[in-house]
Design an enzyme around this catalytic site. Structure first.
Site, PDB file in Angstrom:
ATOM      1  N   ARG A  49       0.735  -1.123  -0.038  1.00 32.00           N
ATOM      2  CA  ARG A  49       0.076   0.209  -0.071  1.00 32.00           C
ATOM      3  C   ARG A  49       0.787   1.250   0.032  1.00 32.00           C
ATOM      4  O   ARG A  49       1.884   1.209   0.837  1.00 32.00           O
ATOM      5  CB  ARG A  49      -0.944   0.000   1.251  1.00 32.00           C
ATOM      6  CG  ARG A  49      -1.825   1.129   1.127  1.00 32.00           C
ATOM      7  CD  ARG A  49      -2.592   1.379   2.520  1.00 32.00           C
ATOM      8  NE  ARG A  49      -1.966   1.605   3.685  1.00 32.00           N
ATOM      9  CZ  ARG A  49      -1.599   2.593   4.038  1.00 32.00           C
ATOM     10  NH1 ARG A  49      -1.767   3.928   3.314  1.00 32.00           N
ATOM     11  NH2 ARG A  49      -0.832   2.737   5.338  1.00 32.00           N
ATOM     12  N   SER A 151      -8.481  -0.048   0.675  1.00 30.34           N
ATOM     13  CA  SER A 151      -9.180  -0.216   1.685  1.00 30.34           C
ATOM     14  C   SER A 151      -9.840   1.250   2.250  1.00 30.34           C
ATOM     15  O   SER A 151     -10.067   1.978   1.722  1.00 30.34           O
ATOM     16  CB  SER A 151      -8.708  -1.249   2.884  1.00 30.34           C
ATOM     17  OG  SER A 151      -9.833  -1.771   3.536  1.00 30.34           O
TER      18      SER A 151
END
Length: 175
Positions: A49, A151
């Site tokens: 990420r 997310s």
């Protein structure tokens, strides 16, 4: 760092991110090059990420391609190339986008890398919720899954989550 920047510009097919690195190279921006290319995103909590930006320390098309190449080699080592090719990998993505960088393109590039290696891909249609990749891995009998999403993290970020053949996110030693 100059050689690394030139190599990045040779490999990156995205004009936007390539231009950012080339601009830093042209300006002699060694601090910027070090920040973008001096380190790589590292796997943590089942994947990568980072901000969608140019360089190895960010999420972009080149990082996704290289990550998928590495994942494919690892999966072939663990499961065997023939078994992996037949069982395949499930792939899904969410809505994230920044400039020319976006989850859909990342997902499609991951699929292309796998398909070029002869690995079957179960590509989920359109935008999907993260749990659907886990479900697809189990339902399709895939050896792994990739969900392109950051997310609940900042909207500037994107991510590359990996699921194992059980449908669960990867954990040591696979991560």
């Amino acid at each position: 760092m100059e050689a690394k920047a030139k190599q990045y510009c040779e490999w990156d097919t995205n004009a936007e991110t390539r231009a950012v690195v080339q601009g830093m190279l042209d300006r002699g921006d060694s601090a910027g090059l070090e920040k973008a290319l001096g380190s790589r995103l590292e796997f943590g909590t089942a994947g990568l990420r980072g901000p969608m930006a140019a360089g190895y320390a960010a999420m972009n098309e080149l990082v996704v391609v290289q990550t998928t190449q590495g994942l494919a080699l690892y999966l072939e080592k663990v499961f065997g190339a023939a078994d992996l090719a037949e069982s395949g990998v499930a792939i899904g993505w969410d809505h994230r986008a920044s400039g020319t960088l976006n989850s859909e393109k990342f997902g499609l590039l991951a699929a292309e890398v796998l398909l070029r290696r002869g690995i079957r891909v179960a590509l989920l249609p359109g935008l999907v919720h993260t749990p659907l990749v886990s479900y697809a891995v189990a339902q399709c009998g895939c050896k792994a899954g990739i969900m392109v999403t950051a997310s609940h993290n900042p909207r500037e970020d994107d991510g590359y989550k990996v699921y194992w053949s059980s449908g669960a996110q990867i954990v040591p030693p696979h991560d």
